[in-house]
Design an enzyme around this catalytic site. Sequence first.
Site, PDB file in Angstrom:
ATOM      1  CD  GLU A   4      12.770-125.937  30.119  1.00  0.00           C
ATOM      2  OE1 GLU A   4      13.088-127.022  30.628  1.00  0.00           O
ATOM      3  OE2 GLU A   4      11.613-125.483  30.125  1.00  0.00           O
ATOM      4  CG  ASP A  26       9.567-123.432  31.850  1.00  0.00           C
ATOM      5  OD1 ASP A  26       9.451-124.060  30.781  1.00  0.00           O
ATOM      6  OD2 ASP A  26       9.728-123.991  32.944  1.00  0.00           O
ATOM      7  CB  ILE A  31       5.687-126.688  28.283  1.00  0.00           C
ATOM      8  CG1 ILE A  31       4.996-126.280  26.983  1.00  0.00           C
ATOM      9  CG2 ILE A  31       4.802-127.698  29.035  1.00  0.00           C
ATOM     10  CD1 ILE A  31       4.684-127.458  26.055  1.00  0.00           C
ATOM     11  CG  ASP A  32       7.221-125.587  35.209  1.00  0.00           C
ATOM     12  OD1 ASP A  32       8.389-125.998  35.163  1.00  0.00           O
ATOM     13  OD2 ASP A  32       6.510-125.657  36.224  1.00  0.00           O
ATOM     14  CB  THR A  60       8.049-130.954  29.530  1.00  0.00           C
ATOM     15  OG1 THR A  60       8.214-129.559  29.247  1.00  0.00           O
ATOM     16  CG2 THR A  60       8.087-131.724  28.222  1.00  0.00           C
ATOM     17  CG  ASP A 109      12.072-124.440  36.200  1.00  0.00           C
ATOM     18  OD1 ASP A 109      11.204-124.770  35.382  1.00  0.00           O
ATOM     19  OD2 ASP A 109      13.206-124.940  36.242  1.00  0.00           O
TER      20      ASP A 109
END
Length: 288
Positions: A81, A101, A103-104, A106, A231
Amino acid sequence: MKASGEDGKAPAGGPWEECFEAAVQLALRAGQIIRKALSEEKRVSTKTSAADLVTETDHVVEALILQELQTRFPSHRFIAEEAAAAGAKCVLTPSPTWIVDPIDGTCNFVHRFPTVAVSIGFAVNQELEFGVIYHCTEERLYTGRRGQGAFCNGQRLRVSRETDLSKALVLTEIGPRRDPATLKLFLSNMERLLHAGAHGVRVIGSSTLALCHLAAGTADAYYQFGLHCWDLAAATVIIREAGGVVMDTSGGPLDLMSCRVVAAGTREMAVLIAQALQTINYGRDDER
C-alpha cells in the site's frame, strides 16, 4: 500462536509452505508493533484525501515485512500500500507476488479504535495461493490456503449459507472519496439494500476484518467500491476457503485490480447484492 487446523496443527505441505510460515510470523510481529503503537501519539498525514490517512507506523510495519521477505525471497515481486502511494506500480505478473497492507483500518488506528489488522496475500501465476490477516487487538489470526481451508486461531471458518437478502447483515466501507457525487452514490447503494429488506448495513472501518467476519459466518455479504488489491488479496483466499464467493460488482469474475468487489456466503446472495448496486468508478490499481 500458529495458523492451525482443527487438530491444533498447521495444515502442512504444498510448494509454498515456507512462504506461508513466513507470512504468519511477520503478521504476528507486525501486530505486536501495531498493538504497542495504538496507545501512543501518532504522526499522521494524508494521501489522496483528508480521509485517506497514513502514519509513521504504516511505514515502519511495511518496511519490516518487505525487507524480511525480500531478503528471504529475492526473486519474488511485491505490491504494498505505502509503496504504491509513493508511486510504485501495482502490476500482478505470473511471478510469485506478495500483496501487503501493513495497517488496514488506519483511520481506526489513528483514533485508537481497536478494529485494526495487518494483511498479507500471496499470488503465483496471477492466482491467489494464501492469505494471512491478523486482528492485532483481539489477537485473532485468520488464514486461508488454496485447497486447504480457512481458519481463525485453529478453528475452521465457514460462511453463512443465507440466500435471502431480507435476512442478511451486509458489511461495507465508505471509501476515501467524499465529494458530493460519490457520497450520493454510496448512500444510495446503502438505501437500496435497506429498501430491499436487509437486516442491517455495517461499516467497521477495516475492509479486511469485515471480510473476515464474512468468512466466519457472522455477516452474510460485503460490497465496496474503492477497495484496493492489498485490502482484498488475503481476504479473498480466506473467504473462498471458507466456502464463500468473491466476485466483481458486475456479477462477473473477480478482477483484483478493479477496485470493486461483492462477496457473500452464497452465490445467490452475491448476485442479489450486485444487482442492487450502482457503480462508483474508482479506476484501477494497475493503471495508476
